[in-house]
Design a protein around this motif. Structure first.
Motif, PDB file in Angstrom:
ATOM      1  N   UNK A  94       0.857  -1.184   0.109  1.00  0.00           N
ATOM      2  CA  UNK A  94      -0.093   0.004  -0.017  1.00  0.00           C
ATOM      3  C   UNK A  94       0.854   1.236   0.002  1.00  0.00           C
ATOM      4  N   UNK A  95       1.606   1.589  -1.046  1.00  0.00           N
ATOM      5  CA  UNK A  95       2.180   2.879  -1.340  1.00  0.00           C
ATOM      6  C   UNK A  95       1.499   3.675  -1.850  1.00  0.00           C
ATOM      7  N   UNK A  96       1.652   5.036  -1.363  1.00  0.00           N
ATOM      8  CA  UNK A  96       0.935   6.137  -2.105  1.00  0.00           C
ATOM      9  C   UNK A  96       1.981   7.178  -2.627  1.00  0.00           C
ATOM     10  N   UNK A  97       1.362   7.980  -3.473  1.00  0.00           N
ATOM     11  CA  UNK A  97       2.218   8.995  -4.175  1.00  0.00           C
ATOM     12  C   UNK A  97       2.897   8.717  -5.433  1.00  0.00           C
ATOM     13  N   UNK A  98       2.547   7.518  -5.934  1.00  0.00           N
ATOM     14  CA  UNK A  98       3.262   7.211  -7.317  1.00  0.00           C
ATOM     15  C   UNK A  98       2.224   7.507  -8.505  1.00  0.00           C
ATOM     16  N   UNK A  99       2.755   7.974  -9.547  1.00  0.00           N
ATOM     17  CA  UNK A  99       2.021   7.956 -10.932  1.00  0.00           C
ATOM     18  C   UNK A  99       1.808   6.648 -11.509  1.00  0.00           C
ATOM     19  N   UNK A 100       0.443   6.465 -12.042  1.00  0.00           N
ATOM     20  CA  UNK A 100       0.437   4.932 -12.312  1.00  0.00           C
ATOM     21  C   UNK A 100       0.580   4.672 -13.960  1.00  0.00           C
ATOM     22  N   UNK A 101       1.062   5.884 -14.890  1.00  0.00           N
ATOM     23  CA  UNK A 101       1.128   5.654 -15.990  1.00  0.00           C
ATOM     24  C   UNK A 101       1.915   6.856 -16.432  1.00  0.00           C
ATOM     25  N   UNK A 102       2.392   6.917 -17.693  1.00  0.00           N
ATOM     26  CA  UNK A 102       3.133   8.144 -18.293  1.00  0.00           C
ATOM     27  C   UNK A 102       3.820   7.608 -19.580  1.00  0.00           C
ATOM     28  N   UNK A 103       4.293   8.564 -20.198  1.00  0.00           N
ATOM     29  CA  UNK A 103       5.067   8.497 -21.365  1.00  0.00           C
ATOM     30  C   UNK A 103       6.491   9.268 -21.186  1.00  0.00           C
ATOM     31  N   UNK A 104       7.575   8.832 -21.785  1.00  0.00           N
ATOM     32  CA  UNK A 104       8.850   9.216 -21.614  1.00  0.00           C
ATOM     33  C   UNK A 104       9.272   9.064 -20.334  1.00  0.00           C
ATOM     34  N   UNK A 105       9.937   9.878 -19.660  1.00  0.00           N
ATOM     35  CA  UNK A 105      10.821   9.827 -18.515  1.00  0.00           C
ATOM     36  C   UNK A 105       9.858   9.561 -17.089  1.00  0.00           C
ATOM     37  N   UNK A 106      10.166   8.842 -16.115  1.00  0.00           N
ATOM     38  CA  UNK A 106       9.607   8.731 -14.989  1.00  0.00           C
ATOM     39  C   UNK A 106       9.991   9.748 -13.975  1.00  0.00           C
ATOM     40  N   UNK A 107       8.769  10.771 -13.658  1.00  0.00           N
ATOM     41  CA  UNK A 107       9.466  11.851 -12.838  1.00  0.00           C
ATOM     42  C   UNK A 107       9.562  11.436 -11.403  1.00  0.00           C
ATOM     43  N   UNK A 108      10.067  12.644 -10.729  1.00  0.00           N
ATOM     44  CA  UNK A 108      10.147  12.493  -9.145  1.00  0.00           C
ATOM     45  C   UNK A 108       8.891  12.234  -8.585  1.00  0.00           C
ATOM     46  N   UNK A 109       8.733  11.423  -7.567  1.00  0.00           N
ATOM     47  CA  UNK A 109       7.478  11.244  -6.714  1.00  0.00           C
ATOM     48  C   UNK A 109       7.804  11.191  -5.304  1.00  0.00           C
ATOM     49  N   UNK A 110       7.021  11.633  -4.635  1.00  0.00           N
ATOM     50  CA  UNK A 110       7.149  11.209  -3.178  1.00  0.00           C
ATOM     51  C   UNK A 110       6.218  10.016  -2.830  1.00  0.00           C
ATOM     52  N   UNK A 111       7.035   9.063  -2.004  1.00  0.00           N
ATOM     53  CA  UNK A 111       6.372   7.945  -1.871  1.00  0.00           C
ATOM     54  C   UNK A 111       6.352   7.766  -0.317  1.00  0.00           C
ATOM     55  N   UNK A 112       5.269   7.102  -0.362  1.00  0.00           N
ATOM     56  CA  UNK A 112       4.787   6.749   1.242  1.00  0.00           C
ATOM     57  C   UNK A 112       4.438   5.487   1.468  1.00  0.00           C
ATOM     58  N   UNK A 113       4.980   4.693   2.476  1.00  0.00           N
ATOM     59  CA  UNK A 113       4.602   3.255   2.926  1.00  0.00           C
ATOM     60  C   UNK A 113       4.303   3.244   4.498  1.00  0.00           C
ATOM     61  N   UNK A 114       3.154   2.585   4.606  1.00  0.00           N
ATOM     62  CA  UNK A 114       2.812   2.491   6.313  1.00  0.00           C
ATOM     63  C   UNK A 114       4.131   1.896   7.054  1.00  0.00           C
TER      64      UNK A 114
END
Length: 694
Positions: A94-114
């Motif tokens: 159950x991680x939150x804060x990530x993008x589910x899809x995209x094109x080209x580069x993977x952007x910076x994301x703030x990820x949180x896990x319990x």
């Protein structure tokens, strides 16, 4: 004739699977030429473009971060220039804060896990190259691992007393976790790198103090810091104390009072005693004052917040006292012919009158009228000291007596039992001759006198001394601790010039002895003749502080053959350093090894050890350098002369050697044999000695 034009059909190009193994577009060209009845037609070309298949080249294909942190952007790269990317994301937890899809580069994301869970986000990447048509490459997965944060929480007091020591704050302890505490407002912090910190708080002016802890999961390095815990530093109470401050010695019923309603009262007092109250539950104390001077009473307590008073309240009390006339002796014993001090407690308001009985036992030599007197004791026996003290302000008078015994002084004597003439090159020698001499009760003193802790003797060290007289004093302390001195005895250090091969002048009696260098060592070439001749010669030599010798009847002055000594007399009964014995200063009784060097070196051409042939060389009166042994005989146990005449005429020379049977070693020569004998002898026999230079 031109070839006829006729319709027809072509032969198809067989199906082909193209593989482009490069990173750029490639082209395959087909040339087609038609023919009819042998007549060729025109040639047509057909080009087939083959796009490359891209592959993602990012490496490594993962990164790791702690929960709540922002990932590093991923700039996707591929083996083919111009590749485009599409991706979708999925998670294992159950991680939150990530993008589910995209094109080209993977952007910076703030990820949180319990807390307590470890997971990751997987990015499924499809690379594509478009050049007329879209050619997808092999899919690739990129992973971002997300580690949980610890969840510290602080347990501990938030209301404390200022300057309170040993206050503990803690968080739960987990294996593999590290802890770091930050504290403000404290004077001491102990165990700041454990799950429980111990704090000594500062003054209330530093309130509020704060405590926070950072917990780190060692395996991942993921930290979490608590919010600061605010701690109130409660000011300690300031006690008060009231009661009489000016009292008389011996007064009773004096009441002292502090705040009521507190707990754990602590009372302290000097110069008096608490007769009632003054307990842990009492806010009052009743006192009897029994010691004159500047005294005090003190109280402290703990308030409702469990804070002790600061500072404890101390009330000064002046106690006006009767003169105290308890007599105290000064340090040391009471001895005949010695002075001793006696005193009472000093009170500047008082004067004192002293007396001694019986008359003539002692005289007050100083201090009459003061609190401290000196008495010169004239004789030994029982005595009484009396004193009367008068307070010149209050006219109070007090008297007391002190009984004591005056001990007799010792009566030491000191006659030198050592040589009083020596030279600056001589070794240390033992100081003897004082009586009484019991253990450590007798002390020799003077310049160049020291105590030898190994032997337990006092020694005089002439080595390097300037010529002159050195007085030595003997002081004896008897069993009462009374001391008296005897002496001084003057030790004369006398310069003496000497070179080996010339004559040695013995500074003690002026006798001269020829010398020779043999085997690298300087020897006397005439027998020692120092000391007092025993008459009759049947008298044994004894440890009586007189150097005693035997002389042949034919040589009553020992001038021709020298003297004979029993071994203990020769060695001064073990009281000299380095075997000097009765030899002159800077000379000594040779050892067996030194005698062997003599034997080996005086024997020309003889193999060593040369004992079998050396006697001839030792006796040779013309040898240069020579030993010139004289065959005068020996004296057995101070009653029998032997080997003085005939074919067995001979002599023995003492060495300093001693065996386990308490026998002493001598070396002997006789008129008949060319050998040198080696003889373990009774120490009571009397032989000659040749001294060797140190």
């Amino acid at each position: 004739n031109p070839c006829p034009i006729a319709p027809g059909t072509s032969n198809p190009i067989s199906p082909v699977t193209f593989m482009n193994v490069t990173n750029i577009q490639q082209t395959v060209t087909y040339s087609v030429t038609s023919a009819y009845q042998g007549c060729p037609g025109s040639t047509t070309t057909h080009a087939v473009t083959i796009n490359p298949s891209p592959t993602v080249t990012n490496w490594p294909l993962e990164q790791t971060l702690c929960s709540g942190n922002t990932s590093t952007p991923v700039n996707l790269t591929a083996t083919v220039v111009g590749t485009t990317f599409t991706w979708t994301a999925s998670t294992s937890a159950p991680i939150t804060g990530f993008a589910t899809s995209g094109s080209d580069n993977i952007p910076a994301q703030t990820l949180t896990i319990p807390a307590g869970i470890t997971g990751f986000v997987t990015y499924h990447i499809i690379p594509s190259f478009t050049g007329g048509s879209s050619c997808p490459g092999a899919p690739t997965d990129y992973k971002i691992n997300v580690n949980p944060l610890p969840t510290p929480s602080i347990t501990g007091s938030i209301l404390v007393c200022e300057l309170q020591p040993n206050v503990t704050y803690s968080t739960l302890s987990f294996p593999g976790h590290s802890y770091n505490w930050t504290v403000t407002g404290a004077t001491s912090v102990v165990n700041a790198n454990t799950n429980a910190v111990t704090v000594t708080w500062g003054p209330y002016t530093a309130s509020p103090g704060t405590v926070k802890v950072t917990e780190i999961i060692d395996a991942t390095g993921c930290p979490q810091t608590t919010a600061p815990l605010s701690v109130t530093l409660q000011q300690r109470p300031i006690p008060t104390l009231s009661g009489p401050q000016d009292v008389c010695n011996g007064s009773t019923g004096k009441i002292y009072q502090t705040e009521a309603g507190m707990a754990n009262y602590v009372w302290n007092i000097t110069g008096g005693s608490i007769t009632s109250g003054g307990g842990t539950g009492n806010s009052t104390a009743t006192v009897t004052w029994n010691t004159p001077g500047n005294q005090m009473i003190e109280v402290n307590y703990i308030n409702a917040l469990s804070c002790p008073g600061f500072p404890a309240k101390q009330l000064p009390v002046t106690v006006h006292a009767l003169p105290v006339t308890t007599i105290t002796e000064g340090s040391g014993p009471n001895c005949e012919s010695a002075s001793h001090s006696y005193n009472v407690p000093n009170d500047p308001q008082c004067s004192y009158s002293w007396s001694v009985t019986p008359n003539g036992r002692g005289i007050i030599s100083s201090g009459q009228g003061t609190y401290d007197v000196t008495i010169d004791w004239q004789s030994f026996g029982p005595a009484i000291i009396a004193v009367t003290g008068t307070n010149n302000t209050t006219t109070c008078v007090s008297s007391s007596t002190h009984s004591l015994t005056i001990h007799p002084k010792p009566l030491p004597s000191f006659t030198a039992c050592f040589e009083v003439t020596t030279t600056p090159g001589a070794k240390k020698f033992t100081l003897r001759g004082a009586t009484p001499h019991v253990g450590s009760q007798g002390v020799y003193s003077g310049n160049r006198v020291s105590y030898n802790v190994t032997s337990g003797n006092y020694e005089f060290d002439p080595f390097g001394a300037s010529a002159g007289a050195y007085p030595v004093l003997y002081t004896f302390t008897n069993n009462f601790g009374c001391t008296a001195s005897a002496g001084p005895v003057n030790i004369i250090v006398q310069n003496s010039s000497f070179y080996c091969g010339g004559d040695l002048t013995d500074v003690r009696d002026g006798k001269t002895y020829p010398t020779a260098m043999i085997g690298g060592r300087c020897w006397m070439t005439r027998n020692l003749a120092y000391g007092t001749t025993l008459d009759p010669p049947t008298t044994p030599q004894t440890d009586n502080c007189i150097i005693e010798k035997y002389c042949l009847a034919s040589d009553p002055a020992c001038s021709a053959y020298g003297a004979l000594y029993q071994w203990d007399e020769l060695m001064r009964y073990g009281s000299t350093s380095a075997h000097q014995g009765i030899c002159p200063p800077e000379w000594h009784v040779p050892s067996e090894a030194e005698w062997q060097i003599l034997i080996n070196n005086i024997s020309t051409g003889a193999p060593t050890p040369a004992d079998a042939l050396a006697a001839g060389f030792l006796k040779d009166p013309l040898l240069s350098p020579g030993f010139f042994a004289l065959l005068e005989g020996i004296y057995y146990i101070n009653n029998t002369w032997s080997f003085t005449t005939g074919n067995l005429t001979g002599t023995m020379y003492w060495t300093s050697g001693l065996n386990t049977q308490n026998q002493s070693l001598a070396r002997g020569v006789n008129i008949y044999n060319p050998s040198v004998s080696r003889y373990w002898s009774s120490r009571g026999n009397a032989f000659s000695v040749r001294c060797m230079k140190d």
